[in-house]
Design a protein around this motif. Sequence first.
Motif: not given
Length: 298
Positions: A178-180, A185-191, A263-269
Amino acid sequence: MTTFQIKCFLAVADTLNFTKAAQQLFIAQSSLSRNIFNLEKEIGLTLLNRNKKTVRLTPAGSILYEEFTKTLNQIEQAIQKASATITGSDRMAIGILETQRTANYLPQAVNQLRAEYPNISATFQRGTFKQLRDWLAADEIDLAITLGFDLPDYQASMDVSCQSFIRSLPICALSRLHPLAEQQSITFEDLKNDTLVTIGPEVSSCGYEGMILLCQLHGFEPKDIITTYSLESSMLILENNNCFSIIDENSNFVNNPALRCIPISTGNTLNVVAIWKNNSSQPYVSHLVSLLTQTAKK
């Protein structure tokens, strides 16, 4: 108040006939009447309205009929559980969500349980979200180890307890091609322009809806969605396509050399939980859950 007095009352309440109730209990009708009279006197309530022709429950009697029935069932279940601890034939079946790593907690907890209760034998099987629910409902397993978001699907058809024992951080799983994949690290904006791979709603309605909602909360609708019946199928799709999925770090996805887990930040576990029936006849379930919790904290 004795359990026999309660049984006498319930027998009359079920039949609305003193003669039939006495026959069911194999006692004289006079003994039945005396037990109910003593029960009413002790609690200070009239439970039955009776005359020469009819017997009817009073409003208080209707309430206590329901509550006493529950109480006797609980007493019988408690006795069965206690008896099982000395029968020498204790067997516990544990279902584990596919792809969940267990080496970091399960062997230690089970070995401790066996050290305390040598007669216990444990069996283990892996399954999908839906398989675990079906197995628990059919009493084919005593305990399900799964992810916490699936709890409402259990509660929709069973009376269960749930204990969280591992807090697992969310990660984004991608193919190594995958290009990413080279990002740290990765964000939802990237996806937002990628295809989402997720478990289907028929397998875990809360898992599916939660994944879609997660994307929406980050400002986009998935471009395309591929739903699967199993996490193993999701892994296979991810290995061979430029798409993504959000999984938990305790998943063995992280050990797959064909995948990159970032790792990606979702605000939850994503909590790993144990779920079991409240009316389980297996007396050691709750103790094993306590050992799992203790082991996971180490």
